[in-house]
Design a protein around this motif. Structure first.
Motif, PDB file in Angstrom:
ATOM      1  N   SER A  31       0.875  -1.159   0.000  1.00 19.32           N
ATOM      2  CA  SER A  31       0.000   0.000   0.000  1.00 19.32           C
ATOM      3  C   SER A  31       0.914   1.211   0.000  1.00 19.32           C
ATOM      4  N   PHE A  32       1.024   1.849  -1.136  1.00 20.72           N
ATOM      5  CA  PHE A  32       1.962   2.946  -1.280  1.00 20.72           C
ATOM      6  C   PHE A  32       1.407   4.221  -0.669  1.00 20.72           C
ATOM      7  N   TYR A  33       2.278   4.937   0.019  1.00 19.52           N
ATOM      8  CA  TYR A  33       1.883   6.195   0.642  1.00 19.52           C
ATOM      9  C   TYR A  33       1.506   7.218  -0.422  1.00 19.52           C
ATOM     10  N   SER A  34       2.282   7.286  -1.481  1.00 20.92           N
ATOM     11  CA  SER A  34       1.982   8.221  -2.557  1.00 20.92           C
ATOM     12  C   SER A  34       2.502   7.674  -3.875  1.00 20.92           C
ATOM     13  N   MET A  35       1.909   8.156  -4.945  1.00 24.08           N
ATOM     14  CA  MET A  35       2.391   7.867  -6.279  1.00 24.08           C
ATOM     15  C   MET A  35       2.363   9.164  -7.062  1.00 24.08           C
ATOM     16  N   GLY A  36       3.306   9.323  -7.952  1.00 23.16           N
ATOM     17  CA  GLY A  36       3.346  10.583  -8.669  1.00 23.16           C
ATOM     18  C   GLY A  36       4.144  10.514  -9.940  1.00 23.16           C
ATOM     19  N   TRP A  37       4.091  11.622 -10.683  1.00 28.61           N
ATOM     20  CA  TRP A  37       4.771  11.752 -11.957  1.00 28.61           C
ATOM     21  C   TRP A  37       5.800  12.877 -11.882  1.00 28.61           C
ATOM     22  N   TYR A  38       6.952  12.598 -12.425  1.00 24.37           N
ATOM     23  CA  TYR A  38       8.027  13.569 -12.554  1.00 24.37           C
ATOM     24  C   TYR A  38       8.456  13.585 -14.009  1.00 24.37           C
ATOM     25  N   ARG A  39       9.147  14.642 -14.414  1.00 25.63           N
ATOM     26  CA  ARG A  39       9.645  14.688 -15.779  1.00 25.63           C
ATOM     27  C   ARG A  39      11.026  15.319 -15.822  1.00 25.63           C
ATOM     28  N   GLN A  40      11.752  14.904 -16.844  1.00 26.90           N
ATOM     29  CA  GLN A  40      13.098  15.429 -17.071  1.00 26.90           C
ATOM     30  C   GLN A  40      13.168  15.880 -18.515  1.00 26.90           C
ATOM     31  N   ALA A  41      13.268  17.181 -18.687  1.00 29.25           N
ATOM     32  CA  ALA A  41      13.282  17.758 -20.033  1.00 29.25           C
ATOM     33  C   ALA A  41      14.671  17.633 -20.647  1.00 29.25           C
ATOM     34  N   PRO A  42      14.759  17.684 -21.969  1.00 30.92           N
ATOM     35  CA  PRO A  42      16.059  17.599 -22.637  1.00 30.92           C
ATOM     36  C   PRO A  42      17.012  18.676 -22.140  1.00 30.92           C
ATOM     37  N   GLY A  43      18.227  18.290 -21.825  1.00 30.60           N
ATOM     38  CA  GLY A  43      19.221  19.249 -21.372  1.00 30.60           C
ATOM     39  C   GLY A  43      19.157  19.553 -19.888  1.00 30.60           C
ATOM     40  N   PHE A  69      -3.396  19.201 -16.746  1.00 30.84           N
ATOM     41  CA  PHE A  69      -3.123  17.802 -16.393  1.00 30.84           C
ATOM     42  C   PHE A  69      -4.001  17.392 -15.217  1.00 30.84           C
ATOM     43  N   THR A  70      -4.391  16.111 -15.207  1.00 31.64           N
ATOM     44  CA  THR A  70      -5.173  15.559 -14.108  1.00 31.64           C
ATOM     45  C   THR A  70      -4.571  14.225 -13.694  1.00 31.64           C
ATOM     46  N   ILE A  71      -4.281  14.097 -12.416  1.00 33.80           N
ATOM     47  CA  ILE A  71      -3.758  12.838 -11.892  1.00 33.80           C
ATOM     48  C   ILE A  71      -4.879  12.106 -11.175  1.00 33.80           C
ATOM     49  N   SER A  72      -4.890  10.795 -11.333  1.00 29.41           N
ATOM     50  CA  SER A  72      -5.869   9.980 -10.627  1.00 29.41           C
ATOM     51  C   SER A  72      -5.210   8.664 -10.230  1.00 29.41           C
ATOM     52  N   ARG A  73      -5.841   7.970  -9.310  1.00 33.81           N
ATOM     53  CA  ARG A  73      -5.181   6.784  -8.750  1.00 33.81           C
ATOM     54  C   ARG A  73      -6.206   5.708  -8.420  1.00 33.81           C
ATOM     55  N   ASP A  74      -5.825   4.477  -8.707  1.00 27.55           N
ATOM     56  CA  ASP A  74      -6.577   3.307  -8.283  1.00 27.55           C
ATOM     57  C   ASP A  74      -5.749   2.652  -7.176  1.00 27.55           C
ATOM     58  N   ILE A  75      -6.119   2.933  -5.937  1.00 30.31           N
ATOM     59  CA  ILE A  75      -5.312   2.469  -4.808  1.00 30.31           C
ATOM     60  C   ILE A  75      -5.260   0.944  -4.769  1.00 30.31           C
ATOM     61  N   ALA A  76      -6.390   0.298  -5.007  1.00 35.44           N
ATOM     62  CA  ALA A  76      -6.447  -1.165  -4.915  1.00 35.44           C
ATOM     63  C   ALA A  76      -5.520  -1.823  -5.924  1.00 35.44           C
ATOM     64  N   GLN A  77      -5.341  -1.187  -7.071  1.00 35.44           N
ATOM     65  CA  GLN A  77      -4.511  -1.749  -8.140  1.00 35.44           C
ATOM     66  C   GLN A  77      -3.108  -1.148  -8.146  1.00 35.44           C
ATOM     67  N   ASN A  78      -2.818  -0.255  -7.207  1.00 31.41           N
ATOM     68  CA  ASN A  78      -1.515   0.434  -7.183  1.00 31.41           C
ATOM     69  C   ASN A  78      -1.177   1.015  -8.550  1.00 31.41           C
ATOM     70  N   THR A  79      -2.134   1.692  -9.113  1.00 34.82           N
ATOM     71  CA  THR A  79      -1.993   2.287 -10.441  1.00 34.82           C
ATOM     72  C   THR A  79      -2.299   3.777 -10.370  1.00 34.82           C
ATOM     73  N   VAL A  80      -1.534   4.543 -11.118  1.00 33.88           N
ATOM     74  CA  VAL A  80      -1.770   5.981 -11.183  1.00 33.88           C
ATOM     75  C   VAL A  80      -1.785   6.405 -12.651  1.00 33.88           C
ATOM     76  N   TYR A  81      -2.624   7.380 -12.947  1.00 33.83           N
ATOM     77  CA  TYR A  81      -2.783   7.860 -14.309  1.00 33.83           C
ATOM     78  C   TYR A  81      -2.505   9.365 -14.368  1.00 33.83           C
ATOM     79  N   LEU A  82      -2.074   9.803 -15.531  1.00 37.36           N
ATOM     80  CA  LEU A  82      -1.890  11.235 -15.759  1.00 37.36           C
ATOM     81  C   LEU A  82      -2.533  11.584 -17.096  1.00 37.36           C
ATOM     82  N   GLN A  83      -3.642  12.283 -17.020  1.00 38.92           N
ATOM     83  CA  GLN A  83      -4.312  12.763 -18.235  1.00 38.92           C
ATOM     84  C   GLN A  83      -3.736  14.127 -18.568  1.00 38.92           C
TER      85      GLN A  83
END
Length: 121
Positions: A31-43, A69-83
């Motif tokens: 059961s993850f405390y948090s899930m999230g998205w990060y990005r690394q741009a060129p350079g 952008f919209t983040i959503s999460r399915d806790i039971a499936q340990n899945t996160v989405y980024l629209q």
């Protein structure tokens, strides 16, 4: 051991949309405390936070993506989405998913391999 796998990146024109998915899995039940998205741009050598969601539902967005952008999460499936809507050229980056596990007072961060998002005409 925990595996984090992202999918959904690709090439899109400015103004277009993409949906990223991230699934975290491993031996045993997590059961993850948090899930999230990060990005690394060129350079850029540093990854920046795009959006994160905590198990209590609290959400945090980078200023540059709010309203697009919209983040959503399915806790039971340990899945996160980024629209991602109304994409801009400056959104071009490798997007990484991070799952944070907290065991008592110790934090463990698990990263995916990343998925490329390219916004270009």
């Amino acid at each position: 051991q925990v595996q984090v796998v992202e999918s959904g990146g690709g090439l899109v024109q400015p103004g277009g949309s993409l949906r990223l998915s991230c699934a975290a899995s491993g031996n045993g039940r997590f059961s993850f405390y948090s899930m999230g998205w990060y990005r690394q741009a060129p350079g850029n050598w540093q990854r920046e936070l795009v959006a994160s969601i905590i198990s209590d539902g609290n959400i945090n967005y980078a200023e540059s993506v709010k309203g697009r952008f919209t983040i959503s999460r399915d806790i039971a499936q340990n899945t996160v989405y980024l629209q991602m809507n109304n994409l801009k050229s400056e959104d071009t980056a490798v997007y990484y998913c991070k799952a944070k596990l907290v065991v008592v007072t110790t934090e463990y961060d698990y990263w995916g391999q990343g998925t490329q998002v390219t916004v270009s005409s």
